[in-house]
Design an enzyme around this catalytic site. Structure first.
Site: not given
Ligand code: 5GP
Length: 186
Positions: A55-56, A112, A115, A171, A177
Site C-alpha cells: 500500500k506504501g 515507496d 531499502d 507506515d 501513512r
Molecule cells: P526492501 O527491503 O525489500 O527494499 O523494502 C521493502 C519494503 O519495506 C518497502 O516497500 C517498505 O514497505 C518497507 N520499508 C523499508 N524501509 C522502510 C522504512 O524506512 N519505513 C517504512 N515505513 N517502511 C519501510
C-alpha cells in the site's frame, strides 16, 4: 506567536520531519514532467501502465500521475514480504495481482522505498516475465546504506539516510501513512 504544530504532531508518537510536504510536491512534479517527456514520443506505439505497489506507494502514485501529461492506465499489485516490520527477508509473495495483462505495454512500477532492494528485485523479475514493451522503476525513496540487491531506479525522488521513515504512504504498523511529510521517529 508560534502556531501550534498540526494535530498529528501533537500525538503521543511525534515524528521529526525529514522531507517536508512542499519539497516532496516539488520533486514529484519534476518526476512527472520527466516521465511525460520520456513517454510522450512512445505513447502511440503502446499504452503506458503505472503500477503501484500496495500500500506504501498509493500517495506517491496519486500525486505522480497527476503530473504525467499523458493518458496513462493505473493498476496495483499487492505483496507481502516475510520478516519483521523493519527488515525485509527477501521472500516476497504476491497477495493481489494486476487486474489486467501488461504484455506489450510500457510499465512504470511505482514503489515507496527501495531499502534492501529484495522487494523491487522480485517484482521487476516477475513483471518482466509478462513481456511488457518496456519496464521502468520509480521510487520515492532510496536507502542505499541497506541495499543488498542492485536495483536501477529510473525515477528517484530522494536518497535518505539509514532511518526508519514514515508518512506520505509509509507506515508504522499500518498507521501514519496519511502524514503529509516524510518523518522519522525521534
Ligand atoms: P526492501 O527491503 O525489500 O527494499 O523494502 C521493502 C519494503 O519495506 C518497502 O516497500 C517498505 O514497505 C518497507 N520499508 C523499508 N524501509 C522502510 C522504512 O524506512 N519505513 C517504512 N515505513 N517502511 C519501510
Amino acid at each position: 506567536m508560534a502556531a501550534l504544530p498540526p494535530a498529528w504532531n501533537r500525538s503521543p508518537q511525534p515524528f521529526a520531519e525529514l522531507i517536508s510536504a512542499g519539497v516532496i510536491a516539488a520533486r514529484v512534479a519534476e518526476l512527472g514532467a520527466q516521465i511525460t517527456a520520456e513517454y510522450r514520443p512512445r505513447i502511440e506505439e503502446a499504452e503506458v501502465v503505472v503500477v503501484g505497489v500496495l500500500k506504501g506507494s498509493v500517495i506517491f502514485l496519486a500525486d505522480l500521475v497527476r503530473h504525467i501529461g499523458l493518458p496513462v492506465l493505473i493498476d496495483f499489485i499487492g505483496i507481502s514480504s516475510y520478516g519483521d516490520a523493519t527488515s525485509s527477508s527477501g521472500v516476497v509473495q504476491i497477495t493481489q495481482d494486476l487486474s489486467r495483462p501488461i504484455d506489450g505495454r510500457h510499465v512504470v512500477l511505482v514503489e515507496d522505498i527501495v531499502d534492501t532492494g529484495h522487494t523491487v528485485h522480485y517484482l521487476l523479475e516477475n513483471i518482466a516475465t509478462r513481456r511488457p514493451a518496456s519496464l521502468k522503476l520509480a521510487s520515492l525513496l532510496h536507502k542505499p546504506a541497506r541495499q543488498q540487491r542492485a536495483v536501477k531506479i529510473d525515477y528517484l525522488g530522494f536518497t535518505i539516510p539509514d532511518r526508519f521513515v514514515v508518512g506520505y504512504g509509509l507506515d508504522v504498523a499500518q498507521k501514519y501513512r496519511n502524514l503529509p511529510f516524510i518523518g522519522y521517529e525521534s
